[in-house]
Design a protein around this motif. Structure first.
Motif, mmCIF file in Angstrom:
data_model
loop_
_atom_site.group_PDB
_atom_site.id
_atom_site.type_symbol
_atom_site.label_atom_id
_atom_site.label_comp_id
_atom_site.label_asym_id
_atom_site.label_seq_id
_atom_site.Cartn_x
_atom_site.Cartn_y
_atom_site.Cartn_z
ATOM 1 N N GLN A 135 0.798 -1.224 0.000
ATOM 2 C CA GLN A 135 0.000 0.000 0.000
ATOM 3 C C GLN A 135 0.835 1.281 0.000
ATOM 4 O OE1 GLN A 135 -3.539 0.052 2.681
ATOM 5 N NE2 GLN A 135 -2.980 -2.072 3.075
ATOM 6 N N THR A 136 2.133 1.159 -0.073
ATOM 7 C CA THR A 136 2.994 2.340 -0.113
ATOM 8 C C THR A 136 2.562 3.312 -1.206
ATOM 9 O OG1 THR A 136 4.864 1.052 0.731
ATOM 10 C CG2 THR A 136 5.378 3.143 -0.379
ATOM 11 N N PHE A 137 2.100 2.758 -2.330
ATOM 12 C CA PHE A 137 1.716 3.596 -3.470
ATOM 13 C C PHE A 137 0.220 3.501 -3.776
ATOM 14 C CE2 PHE A 137 6.171 2.398 -3.975
ATOM 15 C CZ PHE A 137 6.770 3.632 -4.148
ATOM 16 N N LEU A 138 -0.574 3.060 -2.807
ATOM 17 C CA LEU A 138 -2.013 2.924 -3.003
ATOM 18 C C LEU A 138 -2.780 3.835 -2.056
ATOM 19 C CD1 LEU A 138 -2.502 -0.966 -3.264
ATOM 20 C CD2 LEU A 138 -2.550 0.693 -5.137
ATOM 21 N N THR A 139 -3.785 4.527 -2.579
ATOM 22 C CA THR A 139 -4.701 5.247 -1.701
ATOM 23 C C THR A 139 -5.589 4.213 -1.003
ATOM 24 O OG1 THR A 139 -6.440 5.440 -3.371
ATOM 25 C CG2 THR A 139 -4.752 7.181 -3.311
ATOM 26 N N ALA A 188 -6.559 0.546 -2.327
ATOM 27 C CA ALA A 188 -6.255 -0.650 -1.540
ATOM 28 C C ALA A 188 -7.508 -1.497 -1.326
ATOM 29 C CB ALA A 188 -5.649 -0.247 -0.199
ATOM 30 N N LYS A 189 -8.628 -0.845 -1.055
ATOM 31 C CA LYS A 189 -9.886 -1.584 -0.894
ATOM 32 C C LYS A 189 -10.218 -2.358 -2.169
ATOM 33 C CE LYS A 189 -12.040 1.553 2.476
ATOM 34 N NZ LYS A 189 -13.125 2.566 2.692
ATOM 35 N N HIS A 190 -10.028 -1.712 -3.312
ATOM 36 C CA HIS A 190 -10.303 -2.383 -4.584
ATOM 37 C C HIS A 190 -9.391 -3.596 -4.766
ATOM 38 C CE1 HIS A 190 -11.084 -3.000 -8.862
ATOM 39 N NE2 HIS A 190 -9.762 -3.045 -9.032
ATOM 40 N N ALA A 191 -8.108 -3.419 -4.509
ATOM 41 C CA ALA A 191 -7.155 -4.503 -4.718
ATOM 42 C C ALA A 191 -7.482 -5.711 -3.851
ATOM 43 C CB ALA A 191 -5.736 -4.018 -4.434
ATOM 44 N N TYR A 192 -7.786 -5.457 -2.566
ATOM 45 C CA TYR A 192 -8.004 -6.574 -1.645
ATOM 46 C C TYR A 192 -9.418 -7.128 -1.698
ATOM 47 C CZ TYR A 192 -3.307 -6.522 0.021
ATOM 48 O OH TYR A 192 -1.941 -6.646 0.072
ATOM 49 N N THR A 193 -10.337 -6.408 -2.297
ATOM 50 C CA THR A 193 -11.681 -6.943 -2.512
ATOM 51 C C THR A 193 -11.719 -7.820 -3.755
ATOM 52 O OG1 THR A 193 -12.706 -5.011 -1.475
ATOM 53 C CG2 THR A 193 -14.104 -6.352 -2.904
ATOM 54 N N THR A 194 -11.045 -7.388 -4.788
ATOM 55 C CA THR A 194 -11.131 -8.063 -6.089
ATOM 56 C C THR A 194 -9.959 -8.989 -6.385
ATOM 57 O OG1 THR A 194 -9.965 -6.281 -7.238
ATOM 58 C CG2 THR A 194 -12.368 -6.063 -6.998
ATOM 59 N N ASP A 236 -7.224 -7.799 -7.673
ATOM 60 C CA ASP A 236 -6.588 -7.169 -8.830
ATOM 61 C C ASP A 236 -5.399 -6.332 -8.356
ATOM 62 O OD1 ASP A 236 -5.836 -5.794 -11.081
ATOM 63 O OD2 ASP A 236 -7.671 -4.600 -11.245
ATOM 64 N N PHE A 237 -4.197 -6.859 -8.561
ATOM 65 C CA PHE A 237 -2.987 -6.159 -8.154
ATOM 66 C C PHE A 237 -2.224 -5.628 -9.373
ATOM 67 C CE2 PHE A 237 -4.079 -8.942 -4.669
ATOM 68 C CZ PHE A 237 -3.854 -8.147 -3.558
ATOM 69 N N GLY A 238 -2.983 -5.331 -10.428
ATOM 70 C CA GLY A 238 -2.371 -4.897 -11.666
ATOM 71 C C GLY A 238 -2.266 -3.399 -11.851
ATOM 72 N N SER A 239 -2.821 -2.633 -10.909
ATOM 73 C CA SER A 239 -2.721 -1.178 -11.048
ATOM 74 C C SER A 239 -1.276 -0.733 -10.893
ATOM 75 C CB SER A 239 -3.590 -0.486 -9.993
ATOM 76 O OG SER A 239 -3.018 -0.643 -8.699
ATOM 77 N N ARG A 240 -1.008 0.464 -11.361
ATOM 78 C CA ARG A 240 0.356 0.984 -11.256
ATOM 79 C C ARG A 240 0.820 1.046 -9.805
ATOM 80 N NH1 ARG A 240 2.494 6.907 -13.510
ATOM 81 N NH2 ARG A 240 4.613 6.743 -12.665
ATOM 82 N N GLU A 251 6.931 -4.115 -6.113
ATOM 83 C CA GLU A 251 8.346 -3.929 -6.455
ATOM 84 C C GLU A 251 9.133 -3.370 -5.266
ATOM 85 O OE1 GLU A 251 8.102 -1.446 -9.869
ATOM 86 O OE2 GLU A 251 7.456 -3.072 -11.211
ATOM 87 N N TYR A 252 8.501 -2.485 -4.496
ATOM 88 C CA TYR A 252 9.166 -1.942 -3.304
ATOM 89 C C TYR A 252 9.416 -3.065 -2.296
ATOM 90 C CZ TYR A 252 9.821 0.966 0.905
ATOM 91 O OH TYR A 252 10.312 1.544 2.051
ATOM 92 N N PHE A 253 8.411 -3.914 -2.100
ATOM 93 C CA PHE A 253 8.575 -5.051 -1.188
ATOM 94 C C PHE A 253 9.728 -5.945 -1.644
ATOM 95 C CE2 PHE A 253 7.716 -9.593 -0.698
ATOM 96 C CZ PHE A 253 7.778 -9.719 0.673
ATOM 97 N N VAL A 254 9.750 -6.281 -2.923
ATOM 98 C CA VAL A 254 10.793 -7.163 -3.456
ATOM 99 C C VAL A 254 12.175 -6.533 -3.273
ATOM 100 C CG1 VAL A 254 11.719 -8.159 -5.591
ATOM 101 C CG2 VAL A 254 9.282 -8.397 -5.048
ATOM 102 N N THR A 255 12.280 -5.234 -3.509
ATOM 103 C CA THR A 255 13.555 -4.540 -3.314
ATOM 104 C C THR A 255 14.030 -4.663 -1.875
ATOM 105 O OG1 THR A 255 13.085 -2.943 -5.077
ATOM 106 C CG2 THR A 255 14.707 -2.291 -3.407
ATOM 107 N N LEU A 256 13.127 -4.436 -0.918
ATOM 108 C CA LEU A 256 13.485 -4.551 0.494
ATOM 109 C C LEU A 256 13.885 -5.985 0.830
ATOM 110 C CD1 LEU A 256 10.661 -2.401 2.157
ATOM 111 C CD2 LEU A 256 13.023 -1.706 1.702
#
Length: 429
Positions: free
Chosen positions: A215-219, A223-229, A231-235, A242-247
């Motif tokens: 959620q670093t880059f999600l309003t 975030a509600k949309h992503a975790y309801t549906t 769908d993790f394809g938004s920018r 990618e931030y998680f993977v980098t860390l």
């Protein structure tokens, strides 16, 4: 969306399917004999009563309630993580307890919708208890149809705990506030043989931290949309992954995090083997004094371009509520007495003072004997807040997301793969 259990369980029960067919191999089915038709016996099903945080306070509260209501017996049924399954089995047999104390997550999301528990909105108003509830708590317990699933009770703050003494030993001068600072701190900690961020990458603790980082880059709405549906394809979602993977690949998380669980995480932090953990208030309350005195709480470090302007924590008001079952409506006067007692300011204050619990109810009491819990309660505007996705994740996707979390915490798993396993978790829903 409802889980297969919801469709083939509660709904099929009405057409005569045996519970054993729907829910094979469940543990704790002895609870089927726990319901009591005696109108003078209130049956409460809870996770409190053994080692769960708040258990001593809860048992003492039951003793006080019994003394104040000598004509009313209280039978306390206790289960751990399998409580939801045990309750569902007893409900299929129409032998369920009268009141259930459990969180709003996974299986319980479907209970009110299928009649396994009842809408308590009318009782909340009729008994004059609505004003005791924090508005945000009431909102989180209210479903899309306006039904209040349960009487809110326990809440939690979920900050990041930093062992200042270990950071100092490694030469980390300040609490990391950015991803770059966190990576630099992790390198210094590892050089001293100290695990940086410990996390249960194979259970719910890892799932929550992963969701927070994504959620670093999600309003909040995104975030509600992503975790309801699923769908993790938004920018924003892709950037968060990618931030998680980098860390992760920079060594921020403890070794073999994908196989760790909550107990391992707590042990590593509480013994000084790890410097940082994402800890809900019940975990903060258990940090030993020798570690707590050197620990600060704050938020998760942000990446450049984050939608938040301050490091984030999680908060939720859905940790434990009092659900009323269909059997409970037959003893509603006893249920009312019990809930009025549990909502009393003095009862609530004891959970805060004696057990370090955060509450979904109004109170001016602070957990002074639990300094890290009190510090988290006072973070306020010093931190931002990410969305706890529990009430948005379809029940059938909850456990598959744990499996996806373990894969995500496995070093070398690319961002595209992380996205794929997260989205795959929803296909069974």
């Amino acid at each position: 969306m409802h889980s297969p259990l919801t469709r083939r369980g509660f709904l099929a029960a009405g057409s005569g399917l045996a519970a054993a067919t729907v829910l094979p191999g469940l543990s704790g089915c002895s609870a089927l004999t726990g319901a009591d038709s005696d109108p003078d016996t209130l049956v409460v099903h809870s996770q409190l009563g053994t080692t769960a945080p708040g258990s001593p306070t809860y048992l003492a509260a039951l003793d006080r309630f019994r003394k104040e209501n000598p004509g009313l017996k209280v039978k306390n049924l206790i289960n751990g993580d399998d409580l939801a399954q045990v309750y569902e089995t007893s409900r299929l047999a129409r032998k369920e307890p009268d009141v259930v104390m459990v969180n709003l997550y996974d299986k319980t999301l479907a209970w009110t919708d299928v009649g396994a528990t009842v809408d308590v909105k009318g009782y909340l108003d009729d008994w004059g208890l609505r004003t005791r509830v924090l508005p945000q708590a009431l909102a989180e317990w209210t479903d899309a149809k306006g039904r209040v699933r349960a009487f809110p009770y326990f809440a939690t703050n979920w900050p990041i705990a930093f062992n200042r003494a270990l950071l100092d030993r490694a030469g980390v001068d300040a609490i990391p506030a950015t991803g770059d600072e966190l990576i630099a701190a992790a390198r210094k900690l590892r050089a001293k043989g100290i695990a940086p961020v410990t996390v249960g990458g194979n259970d719910w603790t890892g799932q929550k931290l992963l969701a927070q980082i994504i959620q670093t880059f999600l309003t909040e709405d995104e975030a509600k949309h992503a975790y309801t549906t699923g769908d993790f394809g938004s920018r924003g979602a892709r950037e968060g992954i990618e931030y998680f993977v980098t860390l992760r690949d920079a060594g921020v998380f403890a070794d073999k995090a994908q196989g760790l669980i909550a107990d391992t995480m707590f042990t590593q932090f509480n013994t000084g083997a790890a410097a940082i953990e994402s800890a809900m208030s019940s975990a903060l309350a258990k940090v030993p004094p020798a570690v707590a005195r050197h620990t600060e709480v704050g938020g998760w470090p942000l990446a450049e371009g984050a939608v938040h302007d301050k490091p984030t924590i999680l908060r939720t008001y859905t940790l434990i509520g009092f659900w009323i079952s269909p059997n409970g409506t037959k003893k509603i006067e006893a249920v009312e007495k019990f809930l009025r007692f549990m909502y009393r300011p003095d009862t609530v204050a004891r959970f805060i003072k004696e057990s370090g619990r955060d509450m979904a109810l109004r109170s001016d009491v602070v957990s002074t004997d639990f300094p890290l819990v009190a510090a988290a309660q006072q973070l306020g505007s010093k931190v931002g807040q990410a969305l706890l996705p529990d009430v948005y994740v379809p029940p059938a996707a909850a456990q598959p997301l744990i499996t996806a979390t373990s894969t995500s915490f496995t070093r070398g798993t690319g961002a595209a793969k992380v996205r794929a396993v997260l989205e795959a978790a929803y296909r069974s829903a």
